[in-house]
Motif scaffolding. Sequence first.
Motif, PDB file in Angstrom:
ATOM      1  N   SER A   1       0.815  -1.211   0.000  1.00  0.00           N
ATOM      2  CA  SER A   1       0.000   0.000   0.000  1.00  0.00           C
ATOM      3  C   SER A   1       0.848   1.261   0.000  1.00  0.00           C
ATOM      4  O   SER A   1       0.385   2.310  -0.440  1.00  0.00           O
TER       5      SER A   1
ATOM      6  N   PRO B   1      -4.720  -0.339  -3.583  1.00  0.00           N
ATOM      7  CA  PRO B   1      -5.581   0.373  -2.630  1.00  0.00           C
ATOM      8  C   PRO B   1      -5.979  -0.506  -1.456  1.00  0.00           C
ATOM      9  O   PRO B   1      -6.118  -1.723  -1.588  1.00  0.00           O
TER      10      PRO B   1
ATOM     11  N   HIS C   1     -12.005  -0.447   1.185  1.00  0.00           N
ATOM     12  CA  HIS C   1     -12.768   0.546   1.951  1.00  0.00           C
ATOM     13  C   HIS C   1     -13.586  -0.160   3.027  1.00  0.00           C
ATOM     14  O   HIS C   1     -14.082  -1.264   2.840  1.00  0.00           O
TER      15      HIS C   1
ATOM     16  N   CYS D   1      -6.670   3.429   4.853  1.00  0.00           N
ATOM     17  CA  CYS D   1      -7.912   3.102   4.145  1.00  0.00           C
ATOM     18  C   CYS D   1      -8.862   4.291   4.093  1.00  0.00           C
ATOM     19  O   CYS D   1      -9.776   4.329   3.272  1.00  0.00           O
TER      20      CYS D   1
ATOM     21  N   PHE E   1      -9.587   5.830   0.707  1.00  0.00           N
ATOM     22  CA  PHE E   1     -10.467   5.093  -0.199  1.00  0.00           C
ATOM     23  C   PHE E   1     -11.908   5.080   0.311  1.00  0.00           C
ATOM     24  O   PHE E   1     -12.852   4.990  -0.475  1.00  0.00           O
TER      25      PHE E   1
ATOM     26  N   LYS F   1     -14.365   5.480  -9.579  1.00  0.00           N
ATOM     27  CA  LYS F   1     -14.737   4.875  -8.297  1.00  0.00           C
ATOM     28  C   LYS F   1     -14.566   3.359  -8.288  1.00  0.00           C
ATOM     29  O   LYS F   1     -14.183   2.763  -7.277  1.00  0.00           O
TER      30      LYS F   1
ATOM     31  N   PHE G   1     -11.595   1.355  -6.769  1.00  0.00           N
ATOM     32  CA  PHE G   1     -11.392   1.266  -5.326  1.00  0.00           C
ATOM     33  C   PHE G   1     -12.444   0.399  -4.644  1.00  0.00           C
ATOM     34  O   PHE G   1     -12.523   0.382  -3.422  1.00  0.00           O
TER      35      PHE G   1
ATOM     36  N   PRO H   1     -10.534  -3.133  -8.634  1.00  0.00           N
ATOM     37  CA  PRO H   1      -9.087  -3.125  -8.400  1.00  0.00           C
ATOM     38  C   PRO H   1      -8.398  -4.461  -8.621  1.00  0.00           C
ATOM     39  O   PRO H   1      -7.197  -4.478  -8.898  1.00  0.00           O
TER      40      PRO H   1
END
Length: 499
Positions: free
Chosen positions: A264, A283, A286, A368, A371, A438, A441, A449
Motif C-alpha cells: 500500500s 488500494p 474501503h 484506508c 479510499f 470509483k 477502489f 481493483p
Amino acid sequence: MWERGRPPRKPRPSPIIVPPPPPSPPPRLNLLVPRSLLALAARAMPSRRPSPVLLLLLALALALLFLLLSPSSPSASRSLASGSASASSSSSPASPAAPPVPVKIYLYDLPPKFTYGVVRSYMAARAPSGSADAAAVLPDEQLRYPGHQHSAEWWLFKDLLRRGPRDRPVARVEDPHNADLFYVPFFSSLSLVVNPIRPPAAANASGAAAAYSDEAMQEELLEWLEGQPYWQRHRGRDHVFICQDPNALYKVIDRISNAVLLVSDFGRLRSDQASLVKDVIMPYSHRINSFKGDVGVDDRPSLLFFMGNRYRKEGGKVRDALFQILENEADVTIKHGAQSRESRRAATRGMHSSKFCLHPAGDTPSACRLFDALVSLCVPVIVSDYIELPFEDVIDYNNIAIFVETSKAVQPGYLTSMLRRVSSERILEYQTEIKKVKRFFEYEDPNGPVNEIWRQVSLKAPLIKLLANRNKRLFERGTNGTDCSCICTTNPTEATTAG
C-alpha cells in the motif's frame, strides 16, 4: 421573300435539350449541361441535322460522365474514401488491435496453514472463552475472510482460483513450467494480527491463540519456498507476494526483496527492498459503505470531515496538530475514534454528508480512510508528503483530490480558508471525476481493483524476463557499487546463479 399566297415561314428554333436532374441531387451539384458541350457535339455530327432523340441520349451520357467525375459526388467521395482507407491500411496495423497475450501466472498450492489456516486461527483466537471452535468444522469454501482493510489478499486469492487460461490481463496456468510469474498466496496481513491486541481473559477451548506465531509462519513459508525449483531458478525474482500491512512479512522481507511486492505504500520499506519499478501500489479495501447517490453539494452541509486515531508516530504527528487547529471550526467535524462498528457507521454518515474529507498521514503515508472518502464522493484533502497512490498510470489524482503540503496545512486558518474558496461548481467537477474512477477502489466490483492489480503485475513481466536472462550470462560482479543495472539484488554474487 416568300412564296406568293403563303404566309411567311417562322424560323425554327434550334432545339436546346436540358437533361432532367437526377432524383436526389447532392446539395452542391449542378447537373445542367453547358450549351458549349451540345455545340461541340453538334459540330462533331454529320452535316445533316441530328435527331432530338440522339441529342437527348448524348446529353444524358455527358451528364452522367460529369456526375461521376464531380468532386462532390457521393460515389467519388466513397471511392476516394475507400482509396484512402486502402492506402492507410497498407501502412498501419490492422484495427482494432489484437488484445495483448495475457501473462501466465501460477498459483502456488501452499500448505493450507498459510491460507485458510490463517483465517481459522484468526477466528479461533476471537471465539468466546470455553466455546467450541466453529471455524474448525467449516469446509474451506464456507470460510469468510474477516472484514479488514487488508482484504485484498483474499480477493486476489479467490480470483486466481476462478481464473482460466483465457482471462485478461493474467491467465492462470496449471503447469508451473509454462508460467511467467508465480503468486504466493500467504495471508501475510491477517497473519500479523491473528493474536488480538487485547487477548481474552482466558484461553478458548482450542488454545489456538496462544500457539500462533506470525514470525514462525514467515520462516516456515520461506523454508518451503526455498525448496521449490522455480524459486531457486531466479531466487524468487519472478514471484509475487502480497504484504499490504506495512509490517507484513517484516521478518523475511530481505529474503524476498527480489520479488514483486504488492504493497500500500513504502512507509516501512527501504529503497533496496522496494521500488515503483518492480513493485505495485494497491488500494486498501474501503471499510464504509459506498455512496449510492449522485453528485451534489446540497446534501453535504459539512465542509470537512475526519475521524480516526489522533495520536500517531513519526509522520503521523501531523494529526495532533491538525486536531488542535480544526476542532473548534464550526463547519468542520474532526473526531478521535478507533475501529468499531459504531465508528464505521458514524464515519459513513460523516463522509456522505461532507464536501471534503481529510486524509493526514498516519504511522505510514497512506490509510484506508482515503479510499473510504473516494467511494463516498467526498473530495479527499491529502496532507501526506510522501504518499504513493495506486494506478497512477491511468488515474490523475489531481482531478479527484486536493494535495496540501504539511508545512502549510498546519498553519492556523490556512486549510479551511482554502477549502471555502472552492466553488460548488468545482466540487461537482471533482465528484464527477471521482465517480468515473470509483470502481478502481471497490474490490466487490468485477471490473474493479483486482483486474487493475493484475494489469499492473503483468507490466512487470518484461523487466523480470530481461533481468533473469541477463543474469544467466553475467560473471561474478565486483562489490564497488558501480553496477546498478539490477534492482534489489540482495547480494551481487547471486548474479552468477543460472536458470
